[in-house]
Design an enzyme around this catalytic site. Structure first.
Site, PDB file in Angstrom:
ATOM      1  N   LYS A   1     -19.611  16.662 111.505  1.00 12.75           N
ATOM      2  CA  LYS A   1     -20.109  17.650 110.470  1.00 12.75           C
ATOM      3  C   LYS A   1     -19.336  17.926 109.309  1.00 12.75           C
ATOM      4  CE  LYS A   1     -18.762  22.221 111.427  1.00 12.75           C
ATOM      5  NZ  LYS A   1     -18.120  22.645 110.201  1.00 12.75           N
ATOM      6  N   ASN A   2     -17.807  17.850 109.436  1.00 14.36           N
ATOM      7  CA  ASN A   2     -17.094  18.223 108.392  1.00 14.36           C
ATOM      8  C   ASN A   2     -16.964  16.920 107.342  1.00 14.36           C
ATOM      9  OD1 ASN A   2     -16.456  20.639 109.585  1.00 14.36           O
ATOM     10  ND2 ASN A   2     -14.401  20.273 110.210  1.00 14.36           N
TER      11      ASN A   2
ATOM     12  N   CYS B   1     -17.790  30.695 110.183  1.00 10.74           N
ATOM     13  CA  CYS B   1     -17.151  31.052 111.326  1.00 10.74           C
ATOM     14  C   CYS B   1     -16.130  32.497 110.949  1.00 10.74           C
ATOM     15  CB  CYS B   1     -16.701  30.134 112.156  1.00 10.74           C
ATOM     16  SG  CYS B   1     -17.885  29.419 113.295  1.00 10.74           S
TER      17      CYS B   1
ATOM     18  N   ARG C   1     -10.089  33.304 105.409  1.00  6.29           N
ATOM     19  CA  ARG C   1     -10.807  32.084 104.557  1.00  6.29           C
ATOM     20  C   ARG C   1     -10.998  32.660 103.285  1.00  6.29           C
ATOM     21  NH1 ARG C   1     -14.844  29.232 108.621  1.00  6.29           N
ATOM     22  NH2 ARG C   1     -13.740  27.461 107.759  1.00  6.29           N
TER      23      ARG C   1
ATOM     24  N   ASP D   1      -9.030  23.002 114.907  1.00  4.67           N
ATOM     25  CA  ASP D   1     -10.347  22.853 115.540  1.00  4.67           C
ATOM     26  C   ASP D   1     -10.234  22.255 116.955  1.00  4.67           C
ATOM     27  OD1 ASP D   1     -11.378  23.931 113.326  1.00  4.67           O
ATOM     28  OD2 ASP D   1     -12.445  21.965 112.659  1.00  4.67           O
TER      29      ASP D   1
ATOM     30  N   ARG E   1     -23.678  24.818 115.820  1.00  2.51           N
ATOM     31  CA  ARG E   1     -23.547  24.321 114.229  1.00  2.51           C
ATOM     32  C   ARG E   1     -22.522  23.305 114.112  1.00  2.51           C
ATOM     33  NH1 ARG E   1     -21.568  30.206 111.490  1.00  2.51           N
ATOM     34  NH2 ARG E   1     -21.603  28.701 109.816  1.00  2.51           N
TER      35      ARG E   1
HETATM   36  C1  UD1 Z   1     -12.090  22.554 106.773  1.00  2.00           C
HETATM   37  C2  UD1 Z   1     -12.844  22.336 108.163  1.00  2.00           C
HETATM   38  C3  UD1 Z   1     -12.485  23.294 109.415  1.00  2.00           C
HETATM   39  C4  UD1 Z   1     -11.251  23.146 109.462  1.00  2.00           C
HETATM   40  C5  UD1 Z   1     -10.331  23.457 108.528  1.00  2.00           C
HETATM   41  C6  UD1 Z   1      -8.660  23.282 108.781  1.00  2.00           C
HETATM   42  C7  UD1 Z   1     -15.048  21.847 107.083  1.00  2.00           C
HETATM   43  C8  UD1 Z   1     -16.372  22.312 106.558  1.00  2.00           C
HETATM   44  N1  UD1 Z   1     -14.141  22.787 107.751  1.00  2.00           N
HETATM   45  O1  UD1 Z   1     -12.112  24.159 106.529  1.00  2.00           O
HETATM   46  O2  UD1 Z   1     -13.494  22.830 110.352  1.00  2.00           O
HETATM   47  O3  UD1 Z   1     -11.020  24.174 110.545  1.00  2.00           O
HETATM   48  O4  UD1 Z   1     -10.470  22.542 107.247  1.00  2.00           O
HETATM   49  O5  UD1 Z   1      -8.562  21.816 109.219  1.00  2.00           O
HETATM   50  O6  UD1 Z   1     -14.357  20.683 106.607  1.00  2.00           O
HETATM   51  N2  UD1 Z   1      -7.238  29.137 102.290  1.00  2.00           N
HETATM   52  C9  UD1 Z   1      -6.764  29.608 101.376  1.00  2.00           C
HETATM   53  N3  UD1 Z   1      -7.318  29.870 100.116  1.00  2.00           N
HETATM   54  C10 UD1 Z   1      -8.098  28.736  99.869  1.00  2.00           C
HETATM   55  C11 UD1 Z   1      -8.576  28.043 100.925  1.00  2.00           C
HETATM   56  C12 UD1 Z   1      -8.278  27.864 102.107  1.00  2.00           C
HETATM   57  O7  UD1 Z   1      -5.900  30.677 101.504  1.00  2.00           O
HETATM   58  O8  UD1 Z   1      -9.089  28.655  98.808  1.00  2.00           O
HETATM   59  C13 UD1 Z   1      -6.520  28.870 103.703  1.00  2.00           C
HETATM   60  C14 UD1 Z   1      -7.536  29.319 104.755  1.00  2.00           C
HETATM   61  O9  UD1 Z   1      -7.777  30.785 105.069  1.00  2.00           O
HETATM   62  C15 UD1 Z   1      -6.726  28.724 105.872  1.00  2.00           C
HETATM   63  C16 UD1 Z   1      -5.995  27.514 105.625  1.00  2.00           C
HETATM   64  O10 UD1 Z   1      -5.869  27.832 104.277  1.00  2.00           O
HETATM   65  O11 UD1 Z   1      -5.907  29.718 106.614  1.00  2.00           O
HETATM   66  C17 UD1 Z   1      -6.644  26.233 105.679  1.00  2.00           C
HETATM   67  O12 UD1 Z   1      -8.203  26.152 105.077  1.00  2.00           O
HETATM   68  P1  UD1 Z   1      -9.000  24.932 104.590  1.00  2.00           P
HETATM   69  O13 UD1 Z   1      -7.929  23.770 104.940  1.00  2.00           O
HETATM   70  O14 UD1 Z   1      -9.259  25.148 103.240  1.00  2.00           O
HETATM   71  O15 UD1 Z   1      -9.992  24.868 105.575  1.00  2.00           O
HETATM   72  P2  UD1 Z   1     -11.695  24.677 105.185  1.00  2.00           P
HETATM   73  O16 UD1 Z   1     -12.000  23.760 104.164  1.00  2.00           O
HETATM   74  O17 UD1 Z   1     -12.269  26.161 105.141  1.00  2.00           O
END
Ligand code: UD1
Length: 428
Positions: free
Chosen positions: A22-23, A116, A121, A305, A397
């Protein structure tokens, strides 16, 4: 609304072929609007998040359809740079379209994404990356308006290696003239897969999988057929499921090289794992041993995850395990349900201390997010009696019919409709 029903106590044995991730599929679907030609993604699972991404692309003007197991995306009719509000709130990955829409229209209007509820986030890192490329961003009335008329290639530094922000900015830079260098990027394998996809379309990108990604802008991309990488989290969840039951399984189309951290913890718990190219075999002991310490980290550290599934295993292991969640703030919400099943888990902030118990018991529990729901299934497979996991639609999902995977490996699992009973309950 529906529920998973699992009667525990059967050892999992046999083989399964893991579906695409999915990711990996979601950012690749977003990237498909960077060309005017048709993209075909093969081997993609039927997942609700992928369905929502297709719906969003259709709202923007693309044609999206499924044919013989492939997702076809024809972006010729794309006419809108405005993300649909209600649909965007259904999936976090809707934010991945910000970069491609900017690349395509020079402007974008997006809402704050959903997904989720596993932590705050925020999207500040996405916005900061785009600002560093010269995008002017204004937030107004819950909308984010991006003006990319002065967007140009350049240097971007991320304060934290966010997966989504790395992918977003990478896609925004693909068609810019000149060289863009992204520093302190996330190194997750799905980013390498996105790079492979874009390069096959004609992009010139290097470095995914390392701390720095270099994008040499190209004028045009073309449509291709592509099979996204296998799902390391689905593979890890099935291995955990087998480990919970003292089972012995073989997984095909399993990205072994990306599962090092998970394999290491399962081995620490007493499992024997052999890997050969894209096949992983796991043989579990009758009772798992506790692990000392599991800390989630950005890749190649232990993936967040897979954390809750390992919490479920620790709950039934011999000894005391400690889990520290460093990536998201809110990823122990299933500890309460595991405790209802007889586990002994104590949570304080980002740390959980798990005293393994001899036996878990079936109970009526509830999925609160995708991976947590899967972790309850892992626990249920080992529990005495029947477990009902409500809100199984959250598990859908990221897992294409988890119960079918488990049944194929010998579990007693099925789906129940709990429609009327659960009506009115909030979902994420
Ligand atoms: C992606 C994955 C998710 C996985 C995560 C971490 C997808 C669709 N989802 O989510 O399954 O759990 O990577 O491996 O690929 N953060 C900020 N500011 C931002 C963006 C992120 O503070 O602008 C923080 C988030 O709140 C979190 C951390 O950074 O605490 C990691 O998030 P991120 O690596 O961005 O994960 P996702 O891309 O949302």
């Amino acid at each position: 609304m529906n529920a998973l029903r699992i009667r525990g106590g059967r050892r999992l044995t046999g083989e399964w072929t893991v579906h695409s991730a999915k990711n990996a599929v979601l950012p690749i679907m977003a990237a498909s609007i960077l060309t005017e030609e048709e993209t075909i993604l093969t081997g993609c699972p039927v997942l609700s998040d992928i369905g929502y991404m297709g719906d969003i692309l259709e709202t923007l003007g693309c044609r999206v359809w499924r044919q013989e197991g492939g997702i076809h995306i024809d972006p010729q009719g794309i006419c809108s740079y405005e993300m649909p509000d209600a649909l965007s709130k259904k999936i976090r990955s809707s934010i991945f379209l910000m970069g491609p829409i900017l690349a395509r229209f020079g402007k974008a209007a997006v809402t704050f994404p959903g997904g989720c509820e596993i932590g705050l986030r925020p999207i500040d890192l996405h916005l900061s990356g785009l600002r560093q490329l010269g995008v002017e961003i204004r937030e107004e009335g819950g909308m984010i308006y991006c003006d990319g008329s002065r967007m140009r290639a350049g240097s971007v530094h991320f304060d934290y290696p966010s997966v989504g922000a790395t992918e977003n900015v990478m896609m925004a830079a693909v068609l810019l003239r000149g060289r863009t260098v992204l520093h302190n990027v996330a190194r997750e394998p799905e980013i390498v897969d996105l790079q492979n996809f874009l390069c096959r379309m004609g992009a010139n990108i290097n470095g995914a999988g390392s701390h720095t990604i270099v994008v040499e802008g190209v004028k045009k991309l073309h449509g291709i057929a592509y099979q996204p990488m296998p799902d390391r989290i689905v593979a890890g969840t099935l291995l955990a499921a087998a480990a919970a039951t003292g089972g012995s399984i073989q997984l095909h189309h399993s990205p072994c090289q990306d599962l090092c951290a998970v394999f290491a913890k399962l081995r620490e718990m007493g499992c024997v794992i052999t890997e050969k190219e894209q096949t992983a075999c796991l043989h579990a002991p009758d009772r798992l041993n506790a692990f000392q310490l599991l800390q989630t980290q950005p890749h190649p550290g232990f993936p967040t995850d897979m954390q809750v599934q390992m919490l479920a295993l620790a709950a039934m292991a011999k000894g005391t395990s400690v889990v520290v969640e460093n990536v998201f703030e809110n990823r122990f919400t299933h500890a309460g349900d595991l405790n209802r099943m007889g586990a002994n888990i104590w949570v304080n902030g980002r740390t959980a201390v798990v005293k393994g118990v001899e036996r878990l018991y079936g109970a009526r529990v509830s999925a609160r997010d995708l991976r947590g729901g899967a972790a309850l299934a892992v626990a249920a497979l080992a529990a005495e009696g029947e477990t009902v996991i409500e809100h199984a639609e959250l598990i859908d999902r990221g897992y294409e019919r988890l119960e079918d995977m488990l049944c194929a490996l010998g579990a007693d699992a099925g789906r129940m409709d709990t429609g009327a009973e659960s009506a009115g309950r909030k979902t994420t």
